[in-house]
Design a protein around this motif. Structure first.
Motif, PDB file in Angstrom:
ATOM      1  N   HIS A  73      10.038  18.945  51.493  1.00  0.00           N
ATOM      2  CA  HIS A  73      11.336  19.343  51.130  1.00  0.00           C
ATOM      3  C   HIS A  73      11.292  20.329  49.732  1.00  0.00           C
ATOM      4  N   VAL A  74      10.271  19.857  48.941  1.00  0.00           N
ATOM      5  CA  VAL A  74       9.906  20.279  47.680  1.00  0.00           C
ATOM      6  C   VAL A  74      10.194  21.965  47.603  1.00  0.00           C
ATOM      7  N   PRO A  75       9.578  22.825  48.402  1.00  0.00           N
ATOM      8  CA  PRO A  75       9.806  24.333  48.279  1.00  0.00           C
ATOM      9  C   PRO A  75      11.477  24.555  48.392  1.00  0.00           C
ATOM     10  N   ALA A  76      12.095  24.036  49.345  1.00  0.00           N
ATOM     11  CA  ALA A  76      13.576  24.265  49.348  1.00  0.00           C
ATOM     12  C   ALA A  76      14.342  23.652  48.031  1.00  0.00           C
ATOM     13  N   ALA A  77      13.878  22.583  47.705  1.00  0.00           N
ATOM     14  CA  ALA A  77      14.653  21.890  46.578  1.00  0.00           C
ATOM     15  C   ALA A  77      14.365  22.965  45.413  1.00  0.00           C
ATOM     16  N   LEU A  78      13.202  23.336  45.098  1.00  0.00           N
ATOM     17  CA  LEU A  78      12.920  24.378  43.896  1.00  0.00           C
ATOM     18  C   LEU A  78      13.819  25.578  44.244  1.00  0.00           C
ATOM     19  N   ALA A  79      13.927  26.044  45.247  1.00  0.00           N
ATOM     20  CA  ALA A  79      14.335  27.333  45.225  1.00  0.00           C
ATOM     21  C   ALA A  79      15.824  27.277  45.233  1.00  0.00           C
ATOM     22  N   ARG A  80      16.362  26.230  45.765  1.00  0.00           N
ATOM     23  CA  ARG A  80      17.914  25.954  45.301  1.00  0.00           C
ATOM     24  C   ARG A  80      18.230  25.588  43.873  1.00  0.00           C
ATOM     25  N   LEU A  81      17.516  24.463  43.208  1.00  0.00           N
ATOM     26  CA  LEU A  81      17.560  23.941  41.971  1.00  0.00           C
ATOM     27  C   LEU A  81      16.624  23.880  41.073  1.00  0.00           C
ATOM     28  N   PRO A  82      15.959  25.271  40.512  1.00  0.00           N
ATOM     29  CA  PRO A  82      14.904  25.179  39.760  1.00  0.00           C
ATOM     30  C   PRO A  82      15.114  24.122  38.427  1.00  0.00           C
ATOM     31  N   GLU A  83      16.115  23.731  38.060  1.00  0.00           N
ATOM     32  CA  GLU A  83      16.483  23.106  36.755  1.00  0.00           C
ATOM     33  C   GLU A  83      16.156  21.634  37.103  1.00  0.00           C
ATOM     34  N   VAL A  84      15.770  21.175  38.583  1.00  0.00           N
ATOM     35  CA  VAL A  84      15.739  19.967  38.971  1.00  0.00           C
ATOM     36  C   VAL A  84      14.121  19.516  38.805  1.00  0.00           C
ATOM     37  N   MET A  85      13.606  18.605  38.361  1.00  0.00           N
ATOM     38  CA  MET A  85      12.248  18.199  38.441  1.00  0.00           C
ATOM     39  C   MET A  85      12.090  17.504  39.804  1.00  0.00           C
ATOM     40  N   THR A  86      11.505  18.494  40.897  1.00  0.00           N
ATOM     41  CA  THR A  86      11.352  17.737  42.146  1.00  0.00           C
ATOM     42  C   THR A  86       9.867  17.462  42.337  1.00  0.00           C
ATOM     43  N   VAL A  87       9.783  16.331  42.759  1.00  0.00           N
ATOM     44  CA  VAL A  87       8.474  15.746  43.093  1.00  0.00           C
ATOM     45  C   VAL A  87       8.278  15.182  44.690  1.00  0.00           C
ATOM     46  N   GLY A  88       7.377  15.733  45.346  1.00  0.00           N
ATOM     47  CA  GLY A  88       7.118  15.139  46.686  1.00  0.00           C
ATOM     48  C   GLY A  88       6.267  13.886  46.584  1.00  0.00           C
ATOM     49  N   VAL A  89       6.994  12.749  47.067  1.00  0.00           N
ATOM     50  CA  VAL A  89       6.401  11.564  47.366  1.00  0.00           C
ATOM     51  C   VAL A  89       6.184  10.904  48.645  1.00  0.00           C
ATOM     52  N   ALA A  90       4.830  10.655  48.744  1.00  0.00           N
ATOM     53  CA  ALA A  90       4.245  10.023  50.096  1.00  0.00           C
ATOM     54  C   ALA A  90       4.494   8.529  50.091  1.00  0.00           C
ATOM     55  N   SER A  91       4.535   8.070  49.102  1.00  0.00           N
ATOM     56  CA  SER A  91       4.457   6.529  49.035  1.00  0.00           C
ATOM     57  C   SER A  91       5.068   5.832  47.828  1.00  0.00           C
ATOM     58  N   ALA A  92       5.321   4.580  47.787  1.00  0.00           N
ATOM     59  CA  ALA A  92       5.981   3.878  46.622  1.00  0.00           C
ATOM     60  C   ALA A  92       5.114   4.026  45.402  1.00  0.00           C
ATOM     61  N   ASN A  93       3.714   4.207  45.377  1.00  0.00           N
ATOM     62  CA  ASN A  93       2.870   4.282  44.341  1.00  0.00           C
ATOM     63  C   ASN A  93       3.201   5.338  43.654  1.00  0.00           C
ATOM     64  N   GLN A  94       3.547   6.496  44.204  1.00  0.00           N
ATOM     65  CA  GLN A  94       3.828   7.849  43.328  1.00  0.00           C
ATOM     66  C   GLN A  94       5.019   7.681  42.743  1.00  0.00           C
ATOM     67  N   LEU A  95       5.837   6.670  42.949  1.00  0.00           N
ATOM     68  CA  LEU A  95       7.141   6.679  42.577  1.00  0.00           C
ATOM     69  C   LEU A  95       7.056   6.080  40.932  1.00  0.00           C
ATOM     70  N   MET A  96       6.153   4.934  41.125  1.00  0.00           N
ATOM     71  CA  MET A  96       5.992   3.904  39.873  1.00  0.00           C
ATOM     72  C   MET A  96       6.027   4.777  38.675  1.00  0.00           C
ATOM     73  N   GLY A  97       5.023   5.654  38.539  1.00  0.00           N
ATOM     74  CA  GLY A  97       4.747   6.661  37.270  1.00  0.00           C
ATOM     75  C   GLY A  97       6.008   7.250  36.698  1.00  0.00           C
ATOM     76  N   LEU A  98       6.874   7.742  37.965  1.00  0.00           N
ATOM     77  CA  LEU A  98       7.747   8.508  37.576  1.00  0.00           C
ATOM     78  C   LEU A  98       8.881   7.693  36.846  1.00  0.00           C
ATOM     79  N   LEU A  99       9.078   6.418  37.243  1.00  0.00           N
ATOM     80  CA  LEU A  99      10.007   5.571  36.709  1.00  0.00           C
ATOM     81  C   LEU A  99      10.109   5.225  35.258  1.00  0.00           C
ATOM     82  N   GLU A 100       8.914   5.411  34.678  1.00  0.00           N
ATOM     83  CA  GLU A 100       8.743   5.115  33.485  1.00  0.00           C
ATOM     84  C   GLU A 100       9.505   6.197  32.180  1.00  0.00           C
TER      85      GLU A 100
END
Ligand code: NAX
Ligand code: ADP
Length: 286
Positions: A73-100
């Motif tokens: 969903h990342v390409p479509a999200a970036l096209a619609r909302l370039p102001e939003v920092m969109t990250v593709g996450v496949a698993s919970a591990n990738q979310l942990m760093g973001l939460l900081e």
């Protein structure tokens, strides 16, 4: 009126002129003062739900907005909302760093009921930031597989409220006030029971009712917009009950304005109307 814990108080109608307000911004304001909100959601088939929440949060004044969603969903999200920092996450591990880096979480829109959404929700459930739980996050909460952290706002529609309390939807609708109070007590959270005449209940006993709203709002995605709006007000420093009351009023009043155009309201139509109302109600600059 001073509030005592668990006091049963009267239901307060949300009235223009008596609503919580965001403070005006100082001329030297910068984005770091208005929170960093993370929307988590958008499994396959429901990518738009998380986008609507992110757009709503951005347009309601959150300083920064991130979106954690399915990689595809990342390409479509970036096209619609370039102001939003969109990250593709496949698993919970990738979310942990973001939460900081995050100050508020909105989780649930389009999260789905598959393992992807469940694993992301388990990370949020252990996070300490104020959170808004909506849609599939509430369906998972209803199964008992996850617990709600402290400082949460929950935003069930009557179907979700029924699952959360083990009732039928008809039973929820038959005594909405009792249900709103029961939800806030059971989950120790501010509960927004959505639908015509939305109710906002706090665990300290306060309850408000919104008499605004329009049947043109009976369309998909409006709840996603509300979740992002509540999150944006939290990110700007408003306490949970006040943010919920103001968000519900802005959302429903924007629905009234857009409803004058009749059927065919799209959820994204509501976002500029909310922005205009928020500026009328809480001007950005004094
Ligand atoms: N564009 C998108 O990607 C969208 C995705 N969505 C996602 O779709 C998934 C399913 O959510 P749904 O809410 O559609 O499904 P649900 O099965 O949770 O809720 C739908 C049912 O709830 C009851 N209900 C809801 N509001 C009611 C009211 N005001 N009065 C009486 N009964 C009421 C009705 O029985 C209705 O059929 C979620 O993940 C959600 O986030 C929705 O948010 C819509 C938009
Ligand atoms: N007839 C109505 N009157 C007032 N508000 C309504 C009406 N129908 C829907 N709404 C509002 O629209 C939103 C719908 O949310 P929800 O059911 O979660 O939708 P979705 O999951 O599709 O985003 C809620 O805030 C609800 O209060």
């Amino acid at each position: 009126m001073p509030q005592t814990k668990h006091a049963i108080t009267d239901v307060q109608p949300l009235l223009h002129g008596h609503l919580p307000q965001l403070a005006a911004r100082s001329p030297d304001a910068h984005k770091g003062r208005f929170g960093h909100l993370l929307v988590i959601g958008g499994d396959r088939g429901f990518g738009g739900a998380a986008l609507l929440s992110a757009e709503s949060a951005l347009r309601s004044g959150a300083g920064m907005v991130s979106l954690a969603t399915r990689l595809e969903h990342v390409p479509a999200a970036l096209a619609r909302l370039p102001e939003v920092m969109t990250v593709g996450v496949a698993s919970a591990n990738q979310l942990m760093g973001l939460l900081e880096k995050i100050s508020v979480i909105v989780i649930g829109p389009g999260l789905g009921d598959a393992s992807w959404g469940k694993s992301l929700l388990s990370v949020a459930a252990n996070a300490s930031q104020p959170q808004v739980w909506d849609a599939d996050a509430l369906n998972q909460l209803a199964t008992g597989s996850v617990s709600l952290p402290a400082n949460c706002v929950i935003t069930p529609h009557p179907g979700e409220a029924a699952r959360l309390l083990g009732l039928s939807t008809a039973e929820v609708q038959a005594d909405r006030l009792k249900v709103a109070r029961a939800l806030s007590q059971k989950f120790n959270a501010v509960a927004i029971l959505k639908g015509a005449g939305s109710l906002i209940a706090s665990p300290d006993g306060r309850v408000s009712r919104c008499d605004q709203g329009h049947p043109a709002m009976a369309t998909a995605g409006l709840g996603d917009v509300l979740a992002g709006l509540v999150g944006a007000l939290l990110a700007q420093g408003m306490p949970a009950y006040e943010a919920s009351c103001l968000a519900v009023w802005l959302h429903a009043t924007a629905g009234d304005r857009q409803g004058t155009f009749g059927r065919g309201l799209a959820a994204s139509d509501l976002i500029p109307a909310i922005r205009q109302l928020l500026e009328e109600q809480s001007p950005c600059l004094k």
